[in-house]
Design an enzyme around this catalytic site. Structure first.
Site, PDB file in Angstrom:
ATOM      1  N   GLY A   1       0.818  -1.229   0.000  1.00 21.23           N
ATOM      2  CA  GLY A   1       0.000   0.000   0.000  1.00 21.23           C
ATOM      3  C   GLY A   1       0.842   1.266   0.000  1.00 21.23           C
ATOM      4  O   GLY A   1       0.539   2.219   0.716  1.00 21.23           O
TER       5      GLY A   1
ATOM      6  N   VAL B   1      -5.000   3.387  -7.070  1.00 18.06           N
ATOM      7  CA  VAL B   1      -6.148   2.774  -6.396  1.00 18.06           C
ATOM      8  C   VAL B   1      -5.870   1.318  -6.006  1.00 18.06           C
ATOM      9  O   VAL B   1      -6.133   0.894  -4.874  1.00 18.06           O
ATOM     10  CB  VAL B   1      -7.391   2.842  -7.326  1.00 18.06           C
ATOM     11  CG1 VAL B   1      -8.581   2.140  -6.716  1.00 18.06           C
ATOM     12  CG2 VAL B   1      -7.732   4.298  -7.651  1.00 18.06           C
TER      13      VAL B   1
ATOM     14  N   GLU C   1       8.789  10.068 -14.259  1.00 21.48           N
ATOM     15  CA  GLU C   1       8.286   8.692 -14.131  1.00 21.48           C
ATOM     16  C   GLU C   1       8.577   7.856 -15.372  1.00 21.48           C
ATOM     17  O   GLU C   1       8.000   6.790 -15.590  1.00 21.48           O
ATOM     18  CB  GLU C   1       6.784   8.722 -13.838  1.00 21.48           C
ATOM     19  CG  GLU C   1       6.432   9.455 -12.548  1.00 21.48           C
ATOM     20  CD  GLU C   1       6.634   8.612 -11.279  1.00 21.48           C
ATOM     21  OE1 GLU C   1       6.272   7.427 -11.265  1.00 21.48           O
ATOM     22  OE2 GLU C   1       7.159   9.171 -10.285  1.00 21.48           O
TER      23      GLU C   1
ATOM     24  N   HIS D   1      -0.429   7.683 -13.865  1.00 23.95           N
ATOM     25  CA  HIS D   1       0.479   7.828 -15.012  1.00 23.95           C
ATOM     26  C   HIS D   1      -0.380   7.954 -16.256  1.00 23.95           C
ATOM     27  O   HIS D   1      -1.475   7.371 -16.315  1.00 23.95           O
ATOM     28  CB  HIS D   1       1.375   6.586 -15.184  1.00 23.95           C
ATOM     29  CG  HIS D   1       2.425   6.408 -14.139  1.00 23.95           C
ATOM     30  ND1 HIS D   1       2.674   5.184 -13.540  1.00 23.95           N
ATOM     31  CD2 HIS D   1       3.304   7.277 -13.595  1.00 23.95           C
ATOM     32  CE1 HIS D   1       3.662   5.324 -12.671  1.00 23.95           C
ATOM     33  NE2 HIS D   1       4.058   6.587 -12.688  1.00 23.95           N
TER      34      HIS D   1
ATOM     35  N   CYS E   1       2.643  -1.412 -18.137  1.00 24.39           N
ATOM     36  CA  CYS E   1       3.561  -0.969 -17.078  1.00 24.39           C
ATOM     37  C   CYS E   1       4.775  -1.876 -17.010  1.00 24.39           C
ATOM     38  O   CYS E   1       5.850  -1.467 -16.589  1.00 24.39           O
ATOM     39  CB  CYS E   1       2.890  -1.034 -15.707  1.00 24.39           C
ATOM     40  SG  CYS E   1       1.443  -0.022 -15.528  1.00 24.39           S
TER      41      CYS E   1
HETATM   42  O1  SUG Z   1       4.427   3.337  -9.073  1.00 24.62           O
HETATM   43  N1  SUG Z   1       2.877   0.472  -7.782  1.00 24.62           N
HETATM   44  C1  SUG Z   1       3.463   1.168  -8.908  1.00 24.62           C
HETATM   45  C2  SUG Z   1       2.716   0.819 -10.187  1.00 24.62           C
HETATM   46  C3  SUG Z   1       3.424   1.374 -11.400  1.00 24.62           C
HETATM   47  C4  SUG Z   1       2.621   1.206 -12.642  1.00 24.62           C
HETATM   48  N2  SUG Z   1       3.334   1.677 -13.764  1.00 24.62           N
HETATM   49  C5  SUG Z   1       2.800   2.324 -14.822  1.00 24.62           C
HETATM   50  N3  SUG Z   1       1.606   2.790 -14.811  1.00 24.62           N
HETATM   51  N4  SUG Z   1       3.561   2.513 -15.833  1.00 24.62           N
HETATM   52  C6  SUG Z   1       3.465   2.673  -8.671  1.00 24.62           C
HETATM   53  O2  SUG Z   1       2.473   3.171  -8.122  1.00 24.62           O
HETATM   54  C7  SUG Z   1       2.775  -0.273  -5.480  1.00 24.62           C
HETATM   55  C8  SUG Z   1       3.695  -0.888  -4.443  1.00 24.62           C
HETATM   56  C9  SUG Z   1       2.971  -1.306  -3.214  1.00 24.62           C
HETATM   57  O3  SUG Z   1       2.001  -0.659  -2.813  1.00 24.62           O
HETATM   58  O4  SUG Z   1       3.358  -2.334  -2.613  1.00 24.62           O
HETATM   59  C10 SUG Z   1       3.505   0.404  -6.614  1.00 24.62           C
HETATM   60  O5  SUG Z   1       4.621   0.862  -6.447  1.00 24.62           O
END
Ligand code: SUG
Length: 446
Positions: A20, A26, A174, A250, A369
């Protein structure tokens, strides 16, 4: 011989867990503290890679990062043996330990921004690792990302690597998740679209009010400058702050481009009409397809829940395009009907395939992603570390490697286990040999 687009997917690391950590994402928040299955996560990712390889695409792999990040914990003042460092961090704050254990480098769309040689002033492929400054756990990635990219794309005649932007939210970057490229053929000079969430140095400009805008315009402009991408080959466009506030953290959660197709939601950008006009004026090819989903077609909530736009749009060897979607798009009737209508309509997309990447989805990471796109000429491709390009043999080896080293369950309390440091390092050390990466990790450099 023409250029092609290769996908470099992140291999999910052995500490994949749900902590989290990502406010504004979300899925990450709603699955916080759920139990994860690192083995399944890695195998799901590899299966998608193998399927794309079998479709005739060039598929690369990017190694995960060393986690738990003992060095980051030591920088925060935790001392002693590795086991003591982990234990002390957990006692002070399980969230700090979890941040230093995140396998978030799997989402290689955030690893870097890549500009193909056809777009750059010096005719080289340019890479800048993303600083990921908005989230502590992700800000730990750029140095090792740079090491790994330098080891895969290790030839100064063709590849140019830049240091990540200064680690500050003013230059929050990013990577490719906020960058896409339009062109007729991959060989052509493309139009690079840089999407940002806010201005860092100009006040009173629109920005989200609830969730963070991770990418700044100034960061995107810095990347374009570093890469030598000219004004006439670039467009800078602001994300609609209202959708960031609904979980679109993103741009690749709401838009995807490939060659002459831009597939996006009507609410994705702040000023869509002006953006489209600029794209039309600057695009150098003839037929350009804007596939715009209306809110009636797909609500923002459905887009965020199913990751319809976090699909990979890939060009197959016959020139047709395929959508590589998460299974969530198949399970939601409205989204399924809509995506089928896109494939049936008059445009280059003719195929649709669904993949189970649920372990990644539960942290907010869909198929797009998980991959970093790198457009390469045949000469550039031959200069890439070939051990990192997937083939049937490497696939078998990687599956065996995952099965040997990975756990099939991890909850937050397990991150305290000192054995995890040893397991993770043993696995990564073996992987660097498999992929001929050299000593890319700090524990290998001591
Ligand atoms: O940066 N989730 C990543 C997901 C990245 C998705 N990438 C793209 N949309 N390109 C982030 O939010 C969650 C980790 C955690 O809650 O354990 C996390 O880092």
């Amino acid at each position: 011989m023409k250029s092609l687009e290769a996908n470099f997917d992140g291999i999910v690391g052995p500490t994949h867990n749900y902590a989290g950590l990502s406010e504004g994402n979300v899925a990450s928040l709603s699955n916080a503290k759920a139990s994860s299955n690192p083995k399944q996560a890695a195998l799901q990712g590899l299966k998608k890679m193998k399927a794309l390889h079998d479709m005739g695409l060039v598929q690369g792999v990017i190694a995960p990062q060393e986690r738990p990040d003992i060095y980051a914990l030591k920088r925060l003042g935790f001392t002693g043996t590795d086991a003591q460092v982990v234990d002390a961090a957990y006692k002070v704050s399980p969230a700090i330990l979890a941040s230093c254990c995140s396998a978030s480098s799997m989402w290689t769309a955030n690893a870097a921004t890549v500009s193909p040689s056809a777009d750059t002033l010096d005719g080289k492929v340019h890479f800048t690792a993303a600083n990921l400054a908005n989230k502590f756990h992700r800000s730990l990635e750029p140095e090792t990302t740079t090491n790994i990219l330098q080891s895969i794309f290790n030839n100064d005649d063709y590849f140019c690597h830049h240091q990540h932007l200064p680690d500050n939210e003013h230059f929050g970057d990013e990577g490719a998740a906020n960058h896409t490229r339009l062109c007729t053929q991959y060989t052509d000079t493309g139009l690079e679209i840089f999407t940002y969430g806010r201005n860092a140095f100009r006040r009173n400009m629109p920005e989200p009010t609830k969730f963070p805008a991770r990418q700044t315009k100034e960061a995107s402009q810095a990347i374009a400058r570093l890469h030598g991408v000219s004004d006439k080959n670039s467009v800078f466009v602001q994300q609609n702050p209202a959708v960031i506030d609904q979980g679109v953290f993103h741009n690749d959660v709401i838009a995807v481009g490939n060659q002459n197709v831009l597939f996006y939601h009507e609410q994705a950008y702040l000023n869509t009409a002006a953006f489209k006009q600029e794209v039309i004026e600057k695009f150098m090819g003839d037929s350009l397809y804007f596939i715009e989903a209306s809110t009636d077609d797909v609500s923002i909530q459905d887009a965020v829940n199913t990751y319809l736009f976090n699909t990979q749009l890939v060009t197959l060897s016959n020139g047709e395009m395929a959508i590589i979607a998460p299974m969530h798009c198949q399970e939601n009737r409205r989204v399924f009907d809509y995506v089928q209508s896109v494939v049936a309509a008059e445009n280059p997309i003719t195929k649709l395939a669904f993949f189970d990447v649920n372990e990644s989805m539960k942290n907010g990471g869909g198929p797009a992603c998980l991959r970093l796109r790198v457009t390469l000429t045949p000469k550039e491709l031959s200069a890439v570390n070939s051990n990192c390009i997937l083939n049937d043999d490497l696939y078998i080896k990687l599956v065996a490697w995952v099965n040997k080293h990975y756990r099939d369950q991890l909850v937050l309390n397990d991150l305290r286990d000192p054995q995890l440091v040893i397991e993770s390092r043993t696995a990564l050390d073996e992987l660097t040999q498999l992929l001929a990466l050299g000593a890319v990790y700090q524990f290998q450099r001591e």
